[in-house]
Design a protein around this motif. Structure first.
Motif, PDB file in Angstrom:
ATOM      1  N   SER A 130       0.828  -1.214   0.000  1.00 27.82           N
ATOM      2  CA  SER A 130       0.000   0.000   0.000  1.00 27.82           C
ATOM      3  C   SER A 130       0.855   1.255   0.000  1.00 27.82           C
ATOM      4  O   SER A 130       0.495   2.267  -0.619  1.00 27.82           O
ATOM      5  CB  SER A 130      -0.928   0.007   1.214  1.00 27.82           C
ATOM      6  OG  SER A 130      -0.182  -0.012   2.427  1.00 27.82           O
ATOM      7  N   GLY A 134       0.786   3.954  -2.878  1.00 29.48           N
ATOM      8  CA  GLY A 134       0.537   5.341  -2.496  1.00 29.48           C
ATOM      9  C   GLY A 134       1.605   6.274  -3.017  1.00 29.48           C
ATOM     10  O   GLY A 134       1.313   7.387  -3.461  1.00 29.48           O
ATOM     11  N   ALA A 137       1.158   6.725  -6.751  1.00 30.14           N
ATOM     12  CA  ALA A 137       0.003   7.579  -7.046  1.00 30.14           C
ATOM     13  C   ALA A 137       0.180   8.998  -6.535  1.00 30.14           C
ATOM     14  O   ALA A 137      -0.658   9.860  -6.797  1.00 30.14           O
ATOM     15  CB  ALA A 137      -1.255   6.965  -6.433  1.00 30.14           C
ATOM     16  N   TYR A 139      -0.110   9.895  -3.499  1.00 24.19           N
ATOM     17  CA  TYR A 139      -1.075  10.163  -2.428  1.00 24.19           C
ATOM     18  C   TYR A 139      -0.324  10.844  -1.300  1.00 24.19           C
ATOM     19  O   TYR A 139       0.777  10.407  -0.920  1.00 24.19           O
ATOM     20  CB  TYR A 139      -1.714   8.867  -1.947  1.00 24.19           C
ATOM     21  CG  TYR A 139      -2.797   9.083  -0.925  1.00 24.19           C
ATOM     22  CD1 TYR A 139      -4.027   9.635  -1.303  1.00 24.19           C
ATOM     23  CD2 TYR A 139      -2.585   8.778   0.416  1.00 24.19           C
ATOM     24  CE1 TYR A 139      -5.017   9.858  -0.360  1.00 24.19           C
ATOM     25  CE2 TYR A 139      -3.572   8.995   1.363  1.00 24.19           C
ATOM     26  CZ  TYR A 139      -4.782   9.530   0.972  1.00 24.19           C
ATOM     27  OH  TYR A 139      -5.768   9.760   1.902  1.00 24.19           O
ATOM     28  N   GLU A 141      -0.100  10.932   1.853  1.00 23.96           N
ATOM     29  CA  GLU A 141       0.440  10.214   2.995  1.00 23.96           C
ATOM     30  C   GLU A 141       1.709   9.441   2.654  1.00 23.96           C
ATOM     31  O   GLU A 141       2.566   9.199   3.518  1.00 23.96           O
ATOM     32  CB  GLU A 141      -0.614   9.254   3.548  1.00 23.96           C
ATOM     33  CG  GLU A 141      -0.201   8.581   4.842  1.00 23.96           C
ATOM     34  CD  GLU A 141      -1.319   7.746   5.442  1.00 23.96           C
ATOM     35  OE1 GLU A 141      -1.080   7.097   6.475  1.00 23.96           O
ATOM     36  OE2 GLU A 141      -2.432   7.735   4.875  1.00 23.96           O
ATOM     37  N   HIS A 142       1.847   9.017   1.383  1.00 22.91           N
ATOM     38  CA  HIS A 142       2.981   8.174   1.000  1.00 22.91           C
ATOM     39  C   HIS A 142       3.836   8.777  -0.123  1.00 22.91           C
ATOM     40  O   HIS A 142       4.754   8.104  -0.596  1.00 22.91           O
ATOM     41  CB  HIS A 142       2.471   6.805   0.545  1.00 22.91           C
ATOM     42  CG  HIS A 142       1.637   6.089   1.554  1.00 22.91           C
ATOM     43  ND1 HIS A 142       2.095   5.787   2.818  1.00 22.91           N
ATOM     44  CD2 HIS A 142       0.341   5.647   1.496  1.00 22.91           C
ATOM     45  CE1 HIS A 142       1.138   5.161   3.498  1.00 22.91           C
ATOM     46  NE2 HIS A 142       0.069   5.066   2.724  1.00 22.91           N
ATOM     47  N   ALA A 143       3.558   9.987  -0.546  1.00 20.86           N
ATOM     48  CA  ALA A 143       4.236  10.556  -1.710  1.00 20.86           C
ATOM     49  C   ALA A 143       5.752  10.582  -1.557  1.00 20.86           C
ATOM     50  O   ALA A 143       6.489  10.406  -2.529  1.00 20.86           O
ATOM     51  CB  ALA A 143       3.712  11.964  -1.983  1.00 20.86           C
ATOM     52  N   SER A 154       2.403  16.185  -4.683  1.00 24.22           N
ATOM     53  CA  SER A 154       1.015  16.060  -4.243  1.00 24.22           C
ATOM     54  C   SER A 154       0.333  17.417  -4.278  1.00 24.22           C
ATOM     55  O   SER A 154      -0.836  17.540  -4.685  1.00 24.22           O
ATOM     56  CB  SER A 154       0.958  15.478  -2.822  1.00 24.22           C
ATOM     57  OG  SER A 154       1.439  14.155  -2.798  1.00 24.22           O
ATOM     58  N   LEU A 198      -3.838  14.165   3.775  1.00 27.29           N
ATOM     59  CA  LEU A 198      -4.694  14.823   2.794  1.00 27.29           C
ATOM     60  C   LEU A 198      -5.342  16.068   3.377  1.00 27.29           C
ATOM     61  O   LEU A 198      -5.406  17.111   2.725  1.00 27.29           O
ATOM     62  CB  LEU A 198      -5.766  13.850   2.296  1.00 27.29           C
ATOM     63  CG  LEU A 198      -6.741  14.403   1.258  1.00 27.29           C
ATOM     64  CD1 LEU A 198      -5.996  14.871   0.013  1.00 27.29           C
ATOM     65  CD2 LEU A 198      -7.792  13.358   0.896  1.00 27.29           C
TER      66      LEU A 198
END
Length: 366
Positions: A130, A134, A137, A139, A141-143, A154, A198
């Protein structure tokens, strides 16, 4: 950090957009902003692990390089309006498609290089599925899980999405509403903090820097940007940067300490070029703005490999951190130029041709 493709338009004295021009000042600022970040990270890595800085304030001065992120954010806002404001054929779907092709493919290429390099040197990432998804993508939280500085992407993608939607309301109205929404979300986050990456993104005051850049682009595209005073604005920006260094840039929020002078820096450069043109002697340096996105993405792996090499070449550990940072910056720039020329540019062009609007549709818009 992106938006480092050259614009295909330029501004006439009457504030309208004409074809086949490049904003050389913005290209140069992109290159400078990326190099500042590289110098900051390079000096910090070497001084933390190896040699002691020659001067007590050296690390503090190099940490100023973090301002490059703020300059990038202002430039991103400017470029979005500069390239779309007077385009009657603006289509949000096409805009977002180009942004996605501009951001993700090269980012994924660099992610692959980071994964391979870390496995090669024996320090593979310990990430769950995950977390990897992440990161791919972007995202919030995980960029930054694989490429640390990717957290800024992000913000870029969020701004692009909001901008594309806002432009459906019309250029001026959309920008006003977008600015109001951003300020409302920031105020909401100030009084009612939102948990999670986010939530922190959509309430972050850094969004104001995108709006500031968009405002500069709007003033330029509508002919409302002053035709004089560029040098004064640039001098003011440099003075504010100097004041921040002198009085302690960590004492105040970065959006105020660095965001305001970054906005003035971009505005001053645009006013200068719009009124006086751009010196030919500097144009060759503005070329490096094209590879600034790759430079921003790839420089940490150059630093990591340099540190790894130091175990086999002890002399590297003895190099003064500032000099080592300069060498790392030069090497990173060479790598970025190669990746841009051989991978990024042809790949982006191919993707836009492959997934762009049909030829007959492009002809109708033109």
């Amino acid at each position: 950090m992106t938006g480092n493709e050259q614009s295909n338009s330029t501004v006439t004295p009457h504030g309208t957009i004409a074809k086949n021009g490049t904003m050389h000042s913005i290209q140069l600022l992109r290159a400078i902003a990326a190099l500042l970040v590289v110098l900051y990270h390079g000096q910090l890595a070497i001084s933390t692990r190896f040699a002691t800085p020659a001067f007590a304030v050296e690390t503090y001065l190099f940490a100023f390089g973090a301002v490059g992120v703020h300059i990038f954010f202002v430039i991103s806002g400017f470029i979005m309006v500069y390239t779309t404001h007077v385009d009657p054929s603006f289509v949000a779907r096409d805009f977002l498609r180009k942004r996605i092709f501009r951001i993700y493919p090269m980012y994924w290429v660099c992610v692959g290089l980071y994964l391979v390099a870390h496995n090669f040197i024996g320090s593979p990432y310990q990430l769950s599925g995950s977390e990897i998804l992440g990161a791919l993508a972007l995202y919030p939280e995980h960029a930054s899980a694989i490429i640390g500085p990717a957290w800024t992407l992000s913000f870029e993608m969020f701004f692009y999405l909001c901008f594309g939607i806002a432009m459906k309301l019309g250029a001026t109205r959309g920008l006003v509403i977008l600015g109001a929404v951003f300020m409302l979300s920031i105020a909401t986050g100030f009084f009612f903090p939102i948990e999670g990456a986010l939530g922190r993104l959509i309430t972050n005051s850094l969004l104001l820097e995108f709006i500031a850049g968009a405002a500069i682009g709007w003033l330029l595209a509508t002919g409302r940007l002053p035709r004089r005073g560029g040098s004064v604005v640039l001098l003011l920006a440099i003075s504010l940067f100097g004041a921040g260094i002198a009085f302690g840039y960590d004492r105040f929020p970065s959006v105020a300490m660095w965001g305001i002078p970054s906005t003035l820096l971009v505005a001053g450069a645009v006013i200068w070029e719009n009124s006086l043109g751009f010196k030919k002697e500097l144009r060759k340096f503005s070329h490096f703005g094209n590879s600034s996105y790759v430079l921003y993405l790839i420089h940490l792996i150059v630093i990591t490999l340099t540190i790894t090499l130091a175990a086999h070449v002890p002399a590297i550990k003895m190099v003064e951190p500032a000099l080592a940072a300069l060498a790392i910056a030069g090497l990173s720039l060479l790598v970025a130029e190669g990746l841009h020329a051989w991978i990024e540019r042809p790949m982006t062009r191919w993707l836009n041709r492959l997934f762009g609007p049909p030829l007959d549709e492009r002809r109708r818009r033109s």
